[in-house]
Write a protein that holds these residues in place. Structure first.
Motif, PDB file in Angstrom:
ATOM      1  N   THR A 157       0.906  -1.320   0.029  1.00 18.75           N
ATOM      2  CA  THR A 157       0.238  -0.306   0.025  1.00 18.75           C
ATOM      3  C   THR A 157       0.776   1.205   0.294  1.00 18.75           C
ATOM      4  O   THR A 157       0.476   1.993  -0.866  1.00 18.75           O
ATOM      5  N   ALA A 158       2.590   1.605   1.061  1.00 18.92           N
ATOM      6  CA  ALA A 158       2.657   2.244   1.117  1.00 18.92           C
ATOM      7  C   ALA A 158       3.297   2.662  -0.601  1.00 18.92           C
ATOM      8  O   ALA A 158       3.242   3.574  -0.975  1.00 18.92           O
ATOM      9  N   LEU A 159       4.573   1.437  -1.126  1.00 19.23           N
ATOM     10  CA  LEU A 159       4.411   1.983  -2.357  1.00 19.23           C
ATOM     11  C   LEU A 159       3.605   2.090  -3.742  1.00 19.23           C
ATOM     12  O   LEU A 159       3.891   3.144  -4.465  1.00 19.23           O
ATOM     13  N   PHE A 160       2.299   1.812  -3.183  1.00 19.29           N
ATOM     14  CA  PHE A 160       1.401   2.146  -4.606  1.00 19.29           C
ATOM     15  C   PHE A 160       0.766   3.688  -4.195  1.00 19.29           C
ATOM     16  O   PHE A 160       1.350   4.682  -4.921  1.00 19.29           O
ATOM     17  N   ILE A 161       0.707   4.018  -3.212  1.00 22.55           N
ATOM     18  CA  ILE A 161       0.484   5.466  -2.799  1.00 22.55           C
ATOM     19  C   ILE A 161       1.740   6.380  -3.335  1.00 22.55           C
ATOM     20  O   ILE A 161       1.678   7.334  -3.753  1.00 22.55           O
ATOM     21  N   PHE A 162       2.400   5.736  -2.655  1.00 21.66           N
ATOM     22  CA  PHE A 162       4.574   6.794  -3.397  1.00 21.66           C
ATOM     23  C   PHE A 162       4.516   6.565  -4.666  1.00 21.66           C
ATOM     24  O   PHE A 162       4.208   7.915  -5.488  1.00 21.66           O
ATOM     25  N   THR A 163       3.742   5.459  -5.348  1.00 22.48           N
ATOM     26  CA  THR A 163       4.035   5.444  -7.072  1.00 22.48           C
ATOM     27  C   THR A 163       2.856   6.219  -7.230  1.00 22.48           C
ATOM     28  O   THR A 163       2.799   7.491  -8.863  1.00 22.48           O
ATOM     29  N   LEU A 164       1.689   6.929  -7.117  1.00 22.18           N
ATOM     30  CA  LEU A 164       0.533   7.590  -7.078  1.00 22.18           C
ATOM     31  C   LEU A 164       0.899   9.475  -6.969  1.00 22.18           C
ATOM     32  O   LEU A 164       0.847  10.508  -8.242  1.00 22.18           O
ATOM     33  N   CYS A 165       1.527   9.540  -6.143  1.00 20.87           N
ATOM     34  CA  CYS A 165       3.007  10.436  -5.308  1.00 20.87           C
ATOM     35  C   CYS A 165       3.550  11.263  -6.802  1.00 20.87           C
ATOM     36  O   CYS A 165       3.715  12.642  -7.015  1.00 20.87           O
ATOM     37  N   ALA A 166       4.120  10.114  -7.200  1.00 20.72           N
ATOM     38  CA  ALA A 166       5.197  10.643  -8.147  1.00 20.72           C
ATOM     39  C   ALA A 166       4.902  11.042  -9.296  1.00 20.72           C
ATOM     40  O   ALA A 166       5.480  11.862  -9.682  1.00 20.72           O
ATOM     41  N   ASN A 167       4.135   9.741  -9.987  1.00 23.19           N
ATOM     42  CA  ASN A 167       2.895   9.853 -10.903  1.00 23.19           C
ATOM     43  C   ASN A 167       2.905  11.759 -10.838  1.00 23.19           C
ATOM     44  O   ASN A 167       2.563  12.567 -12.069  1.00 23.19           O
ATOM     45  N   SER A 168       1.385  12.131 -10.099  1.00 15.94           N
ATOM     46  CA  SER A 168       0.892  12.863 -10.115  1.00 15.94           C
ATOM     47  C   SER A 168       2.151  14.207  -9.992  1.00 15.94           C
ATOM     48  O   SER A 168       1.363  15.292 -10.992  1.00 15.94           O
ATOM     49  N   ARG A 169       3.062  14.725  -9.344  1.00 16.48           N
ATOM     50  CA  ARG A 169       3.974  15.313  -9.506  1.00 16.48           C
ATOM     51  C   ARG A 169       4.884  15.210 -10.312  1.00 16.48           C
ATOM     52  O   ARG A 169       4.863  16.438 -10.909  1.00 16.48           O
ATOM     53  N   GLN A 170       4.717  14.060 -11.044  1.00 13.28           N
ATOM     54  CA  GLN A 170       5.743  14.630 -12.340  1.00 13.28           C
ATOM     55  C   GLN A 170       4.601  15.330 -13.891  1.00 13.28           C
ATOM     56  O   GLN A 170       5.434  16.408 -13.892  1.00 13.28           O
ATOM     57  N   HIS A 171       3.139  14.642 -13.410  1.00 14.68           N
ATOM     58  CA  HIS A 171       2.851  15.087 -14.331  1.00 14.68           C
ATOM     59  C   HIS A 171       2.005  16.969 -14.525  1.00 14.68           C
ATOM     60  O   HIS A 171       2.241  17.441 -15.118  1.00 14.68           O
ATOM     61  N   GLY A 172       2.357  16.290 -12.845  1.00 12.61           N
ATOM     62  CA  GLY A 172       1.980  18.675 -12.688  1.00 12.61           C
ATOM     63  C   GLY A 172       3.437  19.251 -13.178  1.00 12.61           C
ATOM     64  O   GLY A 172       3.529  20.355 -13.389  1.00 12.61           O
ATOM     65  N   ASN A 173       4.386  18.795 -12.850  1.00 13.54           N
ATOM     66  CA  ASN A 173       5.608  19.896 -13.645  1.00 13.54           C
ATOM     67  C   ASN A 173       5.241  20.150 -15.465  1.00 13.54           C
ATOM     68  O   ASN A 173       6.317  20.259 -15.281  1.00 13.54           O
ATOM     69  N   SER A 174       5.378  18.655 -15.582  1.00 10.29           N
ATOM     70  CA  SER A 174       5.868  18.992 -16.850  1.00 10.29           C
ATOM     71  C   SER A 174       4.343  19.913 -17.769  1.00 10.29           C
ATOM     72  O   SER A 174       4.100  20.674 -18.791  1.00 10.29           O
ATOM     73  N   GLY A 175       3.032  19.883 -16.849  1.00  8.11           N
ATOM     74  CA  GLY A 175       1.699  20.516 -17.358  1.00  8.11           C
ATOM     75  C   GLY A 175       2.287  22.020 -17.178  1.00  8.11           C
ATOM     76  O   GLY A 175       2.379  23.492 -18.264  1.00  8.11           O
ATOM     77  N   PHE A 176       3.828  22.562 -16.374  1.00 13.35           N
ATOM     78  CA  PHE A 176       4.303  23.978 -17.101  1.00 13.35           C
ATOM     79  C   PHE A 176       5.538  23.795 -16.751  1.00 13.35           C
ATOM     80  O   PHE A 176       6.563  24.830 -17.158  1.00 13.35           O
TER      81      PHE A 176
END
Length: 254
Positions: A72-91
């Motif tokens: 569960t911790a690994l899954f949450i960490f992966t989601l946070c990393a992906n969302s952060r990556q998409h957020g950075n790529s948007g700008f």
């Protein structure tokens, strides 16, 4: 004499003596084993076995729980990393974040705004313009109140988008002081398809007013039509132009 007699007795006597000794030792060993395996000791062994199994089951449950928590911790960490990556790529492109946000909002709202603009662009409401010395059998002249699709040259509303339209025309008729008897009024809705020279009749209305007893009368024509792009819709007055007190002509997409 007794010892000699026993020592030198026959083979059968010696064998019987040995069997009795062996049987005596075996019976004593069995009795000792039965005494050692008492009922209390069996119960203790069974309880110890059950306790060992319960401890092993508890350990397995703890291991499973730790594995689930880790996944569960690994899954949450992966989601946070992906969302952060998409957020950075948007700008990450050219321009500041405000420009990207504005462009995104325009892109999202463009279909709705386009649909609204199309609906407004095909909504027309017109008022009649009266002309002097006009005989019957003429196309009515209008002044646009709402909409920009009216062609003054053709005296027609030009359809910008293919679709279903509600077309209506309303006339308020009145008798003049010198009018007597029945006065006839006739009007038609015409359609000129794009690329053709002949008009097609969409609707026809006829009515009459008795002068001077009947001073006013209203004539209304309205219907739903399927029209194509670049079609022209116009009002053809056949008879009774001098009876018109006021009139309106409208068309809108449904």
């Amino acid at each position: 004499m007794y010892q000699q007699e026993t020592a030198f007795s026959g083979p059968d006597t010696w064998r019987e003596t040995m069997e009795q000794k062996l049987m005596g030792h075996t019976g004593a060993a069995c009795e000792d084993a039965v005494v050692d395996m008492s009922p209390d000791k069996s119960v203790l062994i069974l309880l110890k076995h059950c306790r060992d199994m319960k401890q092993q089951e508890t350990r397995l449950r703890l291991i499973t729980l730790f594995l689930l928590l880790g996944c569960t911790a690994l899954f949450i960490f992966t989601l946070c990393a992906n969302s952060r990556q998409h957020g950075n790529s948007g700008f990450s492109g050219q321009g500041n974040p405000a420009e990207h946000s504005l462009a995104y909002s325009k892109q999202e709202c463009s279909p709705t705004e386009t649909a609204q603009n199309e609906f407004q662009s095909v909504r027309n409401d017109l008022r009649s313009v009266f002309e002097n010395n006009v005989d019957d059998k003429t196309y009515m002249k209008w002044q646009s109140v709402i909409g920009e699709n009216y062609s003054e040259k053709d005296r027609a509303v030009v359809i910008p988008v293919t679709g279903f339209y509600f077309v209506y025309v309303r006339f308020a008729l009145r008798c003049h002081d010198d009018d007597e008897g029945f006065k006839t009024f006739s009007v038609q809705l015409h359609r000129l398809p794009f690329g053709y020279n002949d008009n097609v009749s969409l609707a026809d209305s006829r009515d009459s007013i008795k002068c001077p007893s009947e001073r006013y009368r209203t004539v209304f024509v309205g219907q739903l039509f399927e029209l194509e792009e670049e079609d022209q819709v116009k009002v053809s007055l056949r008879e009774g132009y001098k009876l018109i007190a006021s009139s309106s002509f409208g068309i809108f997409r449904v």
